[in-house]
Design an enzyme around this catalytic site. Sequence first.
Site, mmCIF file in Angstrom:
data_model
loop_
_atom_site.group_PDB
_atom_site.id
_atom_site.type_symbol
_atom_site.label_atom_id
_atom_site.label_comp_id
_atom_site.label_asym_id
_atom_site.label_seq_id
_atom_site.Cartn_x
_atom_site.Cartn_y
_atom_site.Cartn_z
ATOM 1 N N ASP A 23 38.978 31.963 47.575
ATOM 2 C CA ASP A 23 39.013 32.736 48.784
ATOM 3 C C ASP A 23 39.765 33.900 48.508
ATOM 4 O O ASP A 23 40.628 34.094 47.500
ATOM 5 C CB ASP A 23 39.495 31.831 50.044
ATOM 6 N N LEU A 24 39.754 34.751 49.276
ATOM 7 C CA LEU A 24 40.587 36.019 49.353
ATOM 8 C C LEU A 24 41.922 36.299 50.041
ATOM 9 O O LEU A 24 42.708 36.157 49.748
ATOM 10 C CB LEU A 24 39.758 37.219 49.417
ATOM 11 N N ASP A 25 41.657 36.158 51.368
ATOM 12 C CA ASP A 25 42.965 36.330 52.399
ATOM 13 C C ASP A 25 43.602 35.061 52.266
ATOM 14 O O ASP A 25 42.982 33.918 52.507
ATOM 15 C CB ASP A 25 42.472 36.600 53.714
ATOM 16 N N THR A 31 46.363 39.256 53.794
ATOM 17 C CA THR A 31 45.771 40.395 54.840
ATOM 18 C C THR A 31 45.870 39.802 56.097
ATOM 19 O O THR A 31 45.330 40.593 57.035
ATOM 20 C CB THR A 31 44.606 40.981 54.327
ATOM 21 N N LYS A 59 41.295 31.750 60.808
ATOM 22 C CA LYS A 59 41.192 32.045 59.435
ATOM 23 C C LYS A 59 39.960 31.245 58.701
ATOM 24 O O LYS A 59 39.509 30.161 59.042
ATOM 25 C CB LYS A 59 42.409 31.416 58.676
ATOM 26 N N SER A 130 34.493 34.984 49.772
ATOM 27 C CA SER A 130 35.342 35.107 51.051
ATOM 28 C C SER A 130 34.656 35.597 52.196
ATOM 29 O O SER A 130 33.395 36.183 52.000
ATOM 30 C CB SER A 130 36.100 36.242 50.845
ATOM 31 N N ALA A 131 34.805 35.219 53.327
ATOM 32 C CA ALA A 131 34.035 35.559 54.747
ATOM 33 C C ALA A 131 34.395 37.131 54.883
ATOM 34 O O ALA A 131 33.700 37.706 55.695
ATOM 35 C CB ALA A 131 34.766 34.909 55.786
ATOM 36 N N LYS A 161 31.495 29.657 56.112
ATOM 37 C CA LYS A 161 32.330 28.453 56.172
ATOM 38 C C LYS A 161 32.554 27.918 57.439
ATOM 39 O O LYS A 161 32.637 28.424 58.308
ATOM 40 C CB LYS A 161 33.585 29.019 55.593
ATOM 41 N N GLU A 185 41.540 27.731 48.130
ATOM 42 C CA GLU A 185 41.413 28.009 49.421
ATOM 43 C C GLU A 185 42.735 27.809 50.367
ATOM 44 O O GLU A 185 43.662 26.892 49.948
ATOM 45 C CB GLU A 185 40.404 27.284 50.361
ATOM 46 N N ASP A 186 42.929 28.699 51.473
ATOM 47 C CA ASP A 186 44.173 28.334 52.357
ATOM 48 C C ASP A 186 43.841 27.982 53.560
ATOM 49 O O ASP A 186 44.750 27.559 54.536
ATOM 50 C CB ASP A 186 45.048 29.665 52.448
#
Length: 239
Positions: A23-25, A31, A59, A130-131, A161, A185-186
């Site tokens: 995932d990114l964020d 961010t 999120k 990522s979304a 997701k 993932e977070d």
Amino acid sequence: MKGNTAHENPLYRECTIEAVIFDLDGVITDTAEYHYIAWKQLGQELGIPFDKEFNEQLKGISRMQSLERILQLGGQDQSYSQAEKADFARRKNEHYVSLLDSLTPEHTYPGIRELLLELRSAGIPAVIASASKNAPQILRALGLESLFQYVVHPDSVAHGKPAPDLFLRGAVEVGAEASRCIGIEDAQAGIQAIKAAGMIAIGIGEENVLKPAGADVVMKDTGGVNLSFLEETLQAFGC
């Protein structure tokens, strides 16, 4: 005659990591605060105030899903046309993108650049699932773009997701078998997506939040996530 051992069987595949899908964020950088600021401003314009606790629900989900949840919070989900909603999402994104101008390589989470270099040296593809449609811009700002073999665009899959589509698409694009992929993932929705894809899930954050979502392992932060840790995790929870 001696029977074939597993290693002599041409169908046998050694239990090794074939891809790591991020995932990114909240995993590569933070961010989330920028998203919160941009959504909060739009909410105020629509007369829908909300706090950071509500923002946690946004999120890992898409822009339009986030907008729908905010409108539902304010009892306004039936008040606007699809065109108006698309305009709200556009305005939010323009504000968010303007905030990204402050991102630099120093905003990369601890250990991430080193992990990506380890993966590249080992020939293991790193993928972003990522979304966020702004992932390429964020990776460029962080100086990480060249360390990822593929970035899944959220519009390229049927479902976001917690459906597994983003992660499965990432695995296909780099020729990896899902069961030999590790997702990081977070968010609860992201962990659910990884497990639905049949992958090993590493959560970054709070154990009491991510374990119930299905995380195999939860780390407080990214500092301890290196290639050795990923290999041990695959051996423990995968093949």
